[in-house]
Design a protein around this motif. Structure first.
Motif, mmCIF file in Angstrom:
data_model
loop_
_atom_site.group_PDB
_atom_site.id
_atom_site.type_symbol
_atom_site.label_atom_id
_atom_site.label_comp_id
_atom_site.label_asym_id
_atom_site.label_seq_id
_atom_site.Cartn_x
_atom_site.Cartn_y
_atom_site.Cartn_z
ATOM 1 N N ASN A 414 -10.434 12.423 -27.414
ATOM 2 C CA ASN A 414 -11.710 12.015 -28.011
ATOM 3 C C ASN A 414 -12.138 13.001 -29.098
ATOM 4 O O ASN A 414 -12.591 12.593 -30.172
ATOM 5 C CB ASN A 414 -12.810 11.945 -26.950
ATOM 6 C CG ASN A 414 -12.731 10.669 -26.137
ATOM 7 O OD1 ASN A 414 -12.043 9.730 -26.536
ATOM 8 N ND2 ASN A 414 -13.409 10.627 -24.997
ATOM 9 N N LYS A 417 -10.178 12.246 -32.003
ATOM 10 C CA LYS A 417 -10.506 10.918 -32.546
ATOM 11 C C LYS A 417 -11.847 10.912 -33.275
ATOM 12 O O LYS A 417 -11.998 10.288 -34.318
ATOM 13 C CB LYS A 417 -10.535 9.920 -31.372
ATOM 14 C CG LYS A 417 -10.663 8.481 -31.771
ATOM 15 C CD LYS A 417 -10.136 7.547 -30.677
ATOM 16 C CE LYS A 417 -11.152 7.241 -29.615
ATOM 17 N NZ LYS A 417 -10.696 6.279 -28.610
ATOM 18 N N TYR A 418 -12.828 11.657 -32.725
ATOM 19 C CA TYR A 418 -14.179 11.556 -33.277
ATOM 20 C C TYR A 418 -14.569 12.746 -34.171
ATOM 21 O O TYR A 418 -15.746 12.999 -34.381
ATOM 22 C CB TYR A 418 -15.193 11.379 -32.141
ATOM 23 C CG TYR A 418 -14.976 10.095 -31.371
ATOM 24 C CD1 TYR A 418 -15.297 8.864 -31.926
ATOM 25 C CD2 TYR A 418 -14.416 10.109 -30.090
ATOM 26 C CE1 TYR A 418 -15.079 7.681 -31.234
ATOM 27 C CE2 TYR A 418 -14.196 8.938 -29.390
ATOM 28 C CZ TYR A 418 -14.522 7.724 -29.962
ATOM 29 O OH TYR A 418 -14.304 6.564 -29.291
ATOM 30 N N ASP A 442 -16.129 20.062 -30.230
ATOM 31 C CA ASP A 442 -15.568 19.624 -31.508
ATOM 32 C C ASP A 442 -16.641 19.700 -32.588
ATOM 33 O O ASP A 442 -17.823 19.944 -32.292
ATOM 34 C CB ASP A 442 -14.989 18.209 -31.388
ATOM 35 C CG ASP A 442 -16.029 17.160 -31.084
ATOM 36 O OD1 ASP A 442 -17.055 17.119 -31.794
ATOM 37 O OD2 ASP A 442 -15.832 16.362 -30.137
ATOM 38 N N ILE A 447 -23.009 12.784 -30.733
ATOM 39 C CA ILE A 447 -23.440 11.644 -29.902
ATOM 40 C C ILE A 447 -24.953 11.692 -29.784
ATOM 41 O O ILE A 447 -25.518 12.750 -29.452
ATOM 42 C CB ILE A 447 -22.808 11.734 -28.485
ATOM 43 C CG1 ILE A 447 -21.270 11.742 -28.583
ATOM 44 C CG2 ILE A 447 -23.265 10.582 -27.593
ATOM 45 C CD1 ILE A 447 -20.581 12.117 -27.309
ATOM 46 N N ILE A 455 -22.429 7.106 -21.848
ATOM 47 C CA ILE A 455 -21.015 7.139 -22.232
ATOM 48 C C ILE A 455 -20.083 7.367 -21.050
ATOM 49 O O ILE A 455 -18.892 7.137 -21.158
ATOM 50 C CB ILE A 455 -20.716 8.171 -23.349
ATOM 51 C CG1 ILE A 455 -21.236 9.541 -22.945
ATOM 52 C CG2 ILE A 455 -21.273 7.717 -24.685
ATOM 53 C CD1 ILE A 455 -20.707 10.617 -23.862
ATOM 54 N N GLN A 461 -18.937 1.781 -25.020
ATOM 55 C CA GLN A 461 -18.556 2.349 -26.307
ATOM 56 C C GLN A 461 -19.826 2.444 -27.111
ATOM 57 O O GLN A 461 -20.571 1.476 -27.206
ATOM 58 C CB GLN A 461 -17.570 1.404 -27.012
ATOM 59 C CG GLN A 461 -16.134 1.718 -26.690
ATOM 60 C CD GLN A 461 -15.318 1.845 -27.944
ATOM 61 O OE1 GLN A 461 -15.611 1.215 -28.946
ATOM 62 N NE2 GLN A 461 -14.294 2.657 -27.913
ATOM 63 N N VAL A 462 -20.092 3.610 -27.652
ATOM 64 C CA VAL A 462 -21.333 3.759 -28.414
ATOM 65 C C VAL A 462 -21.288 2.787 -29.590
ATOM 66 O O VAL A 462 -20.283 2.698 -30.277
ATOM 67 C CB VAL A 462 -21.502 5.205 -28.901
ATOM 68 C CG1 VAL A 462 -22.722 5.337 -29.786
ATOM 69 C CG2 VAL A 462 -21.583 6.143 -27.710
ATOM 70 N N GLY A 472 -10.379 1.985 -28.802
ATOM 71 C CA GLY A 472 -10.709 2.506 -27.465
ATOM 72 C C GLY A 472 -11.442 1.464 -26.660
ATOM 73 O O GLY A 472 -12.034 0.538 -27.223
ATOM 74 N N LEU A 473 -11.372 1.641 -25.346
ATOM 75 C CA LEU A 473 -12.002 0.645 -24.479
ATOM 76 C C LEU A 473 -13.174 1.210 -23.694
ATOM 77 O O LEU A 473 -13.764 0.539 -22.867
ATOM 78 C CB LEU A 473 -10.959 0.103 -23.494
ATOM 79 C CG LEU A 473 -9.995 -0.909 -24.094
ATOM 80 C CD1 LEU A 473 -8.840 -1.156 -23.157
ATOM 81 C CD2 LEU A 473 -10.715 -2.209 -24.389
ATOM 82 N N GLY A 474 -13.513 2.448 -23.946
ATOM 83 C CA GLY A 474 -14.628 3.050 -23.226
ATOM 84 C C GLY A 474 -14.314 3.265 -21.759
ATOM 85 O O GLY A 474 -15.209 3.202 -20.921
ATOM 86 N N GLY A 476 -12.093 5.973 -20.759
ATOM 87 C CA GLY A 476 -11.686 7.363 -20.552
ATOM 88 C C GLY A 476 -12.725 8.211 -19.847
ATOM 89 O O GLY A 476 -12.415 8.880 -18.847
ATOM 90 N N LEU A 477 -13.964 8.191 -20.332
ATOM 91 C CA LEU A 477 -14.984 9.057 -19.736
ATOM 92 C C LEU A 477 -15.401 8.569 -18.355
ATOM 93 O O LEU A 477 -15.753 9.365 -17.481
ATOM 94 C CB LEU A 477 -16.203 9.149 -20.659
ATOM 95 C CG LEU A 477 -15.977 9.912 -21.967
ATOM 96 C CD1 LEU A 477 -17.256 9.943 -22.801
ATOM 97 C CD2 LEU A 477 -15.500 11.339 -21.700
HETATM 98 P P1 ADP Z 1 -13.063 5.363 -25.784
HETATM 99 O O1 ADP Z 1 -12.906 6.648 -26.550
HETATM 100 O O2 ADP Z 1 -11.779 4.769 -25.372
HETATM 101 O O3 ADP Z 1 -13.953 4.403 -26.452
HETATM 102 P P2 ADP Z 1 -14.341 6.992 -23.770
HETATM 103 O O4 ADP Z 1 -14.819 6.627 -22.412
HETATM 104 O O5 ADP Z 1 -13.379 8.114 -23.841
HETATM 105 O O6 ADP Z 1 -13.764 5.685 -24.413
HETATM 106 O O7 ADP Z 1 -15.601 7.353 -24.646
HETATM 107 C C1 ADP Z 1 -16.737 6.531 -24.604
HETATM 108 C C2 ADP Z 1 -17.530 6.615 -25.893
HETATM 109 O O8 ADP Z 1 -18.123 7.914 -25.999
HETATM 110 C C3 ADP Z 1 -16.672 6.480 -27.121
HETATM 111 O O9 ADP Z 1 -16.526 5.144 -27.472
HETATM 112 C C4 ADP Z 1 -17.470 7.269 -28.166
HETATM 113 O O10 ADP Z 1 -18.445 6.439 -28.728
HETATM 114 C C5 ADP Z 1 -18.158 8.344 -27.363
HETATM 115 N N1 ADP Z 1 -17.455 9.628 -27.445
HETATM 116 C C6 ADP Z 1 -16.611 10.168 -26.549
HETATM 117 N N2 ADP Z 1 -16.184 11.396 -26.924
HETATM 118 C C7 ADP Z 1 -16.773 11.653 -28.109
HETATM 119 C C8 ADP Z 1 -16.746 12.767 -29.028
HETATM 120 N N3 ADP Z 1 -16.028 13.857 -28.777
HETATM 121 N N4 ADP Z 1 -17.510 12.667 -30.135
HETATM 122 C C9 ADP Z 1 -18.256 11.581 -30.382
HETATM 123 N N5 ADP Z 1 -18.322 10.505 -29.572
HETATM 124 C C10 ADP Z 1 -17.594 10.535 -28.443
#
Ligand code: ADP
Length: 518
Positions: A414, A417-418, A442, A447, A455, A461-462, A472-474, A476-477
């Protein structure tokens, strides 16, 4: 309670006129002209009248409550003949509980003190069955105005009592029902709303009544609502199920699931009975699930399309004997199958969490070492970000190594990615009381504060799926949170907010704790 001696009792100064006996009591209550006039002084007339009353038990007692006369109605209502009860104490007509509470005597005492005693209570028949009686007791005086005894008039009101109790019961069921209930008249005007309307739709029942139901229905559902109403109006007694959106007092619309029943022809109800429950959350979940399925298909389709393309290229190059390109395509194919495996594994994990089947294989290991290993592995896959690991102090924990690896991979993926290229990601390990505290910071998009809790929810997914910019499918977290909390740790995020437009991001720092071996 003891009743006073007969000679000590004189008629109280009340508005009740002095009565010679039961018959003269009746007499004084009659109109002074006409038919009764001729019988004014006739004891016999009233004796006959009282005797003939069938629906009223009328009997007299002496001062101690011993029965001295018993009419036909008394026989019918209590089941005893006059012979059986003459001289017996009227307490035999009371139920045990009332006898215990001295009600028989209290009734006579009140009659003496106030000139009459009025009440309703259970009474007992000869066959020991009970009936609900309404009673009037008043004292009888002789010509010297001394109390001679009492007259008691009792009516059997069991049916009315049962109906009243039942109504009370139904009312209480309606008032305490978690579903909302409203009555609507033929013209669609609300005539009653149960108290739960306040909880469900924000309106006090009083403010809800008199509104036109159609005015509150969402414009998308007005037609179906009207059609449904018409259908039930045409079919007295019929019921129809419907889901619709209706206005909350706060101005938003809520999804309701309800049943409407046409009881306009039932004189006791004379309305359309509509019960409803809020299904907004369910609808929202359904919507998110639909979105999730479409997103999951999309996510799965991307690597599959690439796989098709690469295998076609591989075949073509093999046919053309361009063997040099084969390792490149094989590598690309491997990358895509890894992506697919990752998605499928995440889906399997979500399903394991949902069914409570996520298992852990714990072992003792040094978390600091694991962090360095992961950072090295990740740095190997990305050259666009610099990943720094500050974890000098060895920290022993007992946990599922593979699952903790999964959490860190998630956080680092993440972070990559972000956040924009050429920025730094820092992984830190610290000791905090009996816990190891890991952070992944990072310099990315950040957020917004209101999303910090959400999240970690499944399928979150935000932002809206339409404005989705990152794959992404939201999941992971959500999976990470389950892993950490099942290890008795905590996971959270800190970020000053999300960057807007092309402004540099505020960055995010994810933290989690794990209990240390002590
Ligand atoms: P995914 O990344 O597959 O969408 P996650 O559960 O890992 O799913 O993350 C959920 C949401 O949280 C993401 O869609 C993103 O909007 C936000 N997010 C997670 N990690 C970060 C990050 N490091 N910086 C910004 N936004 C984040």
């Amino acid at each position: 309670m003891k009743l006073p001696h007969q000679s000590a009792i004189k008629r109280p100064h009340s508005k009740t006129p002095a009565h010679k006996d039961i018959y003269s009591t009746r007499l004084s209550n009659q109109p002074q002209t006409g038919f009764h006039e001729g019988f004014r002084t006739s004891d016999e007339f009233f004796r006959q009248l009282v005797e003939s009353l069938e629906d009223y038990a009328v009997f007299t007692t002496d001062i101690k409550g011993n029965i001295s006369s018993w009419n036909r109605g008394a026989k019918k209502i209590f089941g005893y003949t006059e012979k059986e009860l003459l001289g017996k104490n009227s307490s035999v007509l009371f139920v045990k509980q009332d006898l215990k509470n001295n009600i028989a005597q209290k009734e006579l005492y009140t009659a003496l003190k106030k000139g009459k005693s009025i009440g309703e209570r259970w009474h007992m028949r000869k066959d020991t069955s009970k009936f609900w009686g309404s009673n009037l007791v008043f004292p009888l005086y002789d010509s010297e105005k001394n109390v001679r005894g009492f007259t008691k008039v009792t009516r059997d009101l069991t049916d009315r009592k049962v109906a009243r109790d039942q109504e009370k019961k139904f009312r209480s069921v309606i008032e305490n029902s978690s579903d909302g209930i409203r009555l609507i008249d033929r013209n669609g005007k609300i005539t009653y709303a149960s108290p739960s309307t306040k909880r469900i739709l924000g309106y006090n029942p009083k403010e809800y009544v008199n509104q036109k139901i159609i005015d509150l229905i969402h414009k998308d559902d007005k037609k179906i609502y009207r059609d449904t109403m018409r259908k039930i109006l045409d079919n007295p007694g019929s019921s129809v199920h419907l889901t619709y959106q209706i206005k909350h007092k706060d101005g938003t619309y809520r999804w309701m699931e309800g049943v409407g029943t046409n009881l306009l022809d039932d004189p006791a109800v004379n309305a359309i009975v509509s019960n409803f429950r809020d299904i907004t959350e369910r609808k929202d979940l359904e919507r998110r699930k639909d979105e999730f399925v479409s997103m999951a298909s999309h996510e799965l389709k991307t690597p599959i399309t690439s796989l098709n393309l690469f295998t076609d290229m591989l075949k073509k190059n093999a046919q053309e004997k361009k063997y040099d390109s084969i390792p490149t395509f094989a590598k690309k194919i491997r990358q895509q199958t890894s992506k697919l495996t990752e998605i499928v594994n995440d889906l399997l994990d979500v399903s394991r969490i949902e069914t409570g089947k996520m298992r852990f294989r714990t072992e003792k290991f040094n978390l600091s070492e694991l962090l360095h290993d992961i950072v090295d592995d990740m740095q190997y896959t990305t050259h666009k970000h610099k990943i720094v690991c500050i974890a000098k102090q060895p920290m022993l924990i007992t946990a599922d190594r593979y699952r903790i690896y999964q959490v860190l991979t998630n956080l680092l993926t993440n972070a990559i990615k972000y956040s924009p290229e050429n920025t730094q990601i820092t992984v830190t390990l610290k000791k905090q009381k009996n816990f190891a505290l890991v952070s992944v910071a990072d310099k990315g998009i950040g957020i917004s504060k209101d999303q910090h809790k959400n999240i970690f929810d499944k399928l979150y997914q935000v932002g809206d799926s339409k404005e989705k910019t990152f794959p992404g499918l939201g999941m992971g977290l959500y999976i990470s949170k389950e892993i950490i909390t099942r290890h008795n740790g905590k996971i959270w995020v800190k970020s000053k907010g999300k960057s807007i437009g092309k402004k540099p991001g505020n960055g995010s720092t994810f933290y989690f704790t794990l209990p240390l071996n002590v």
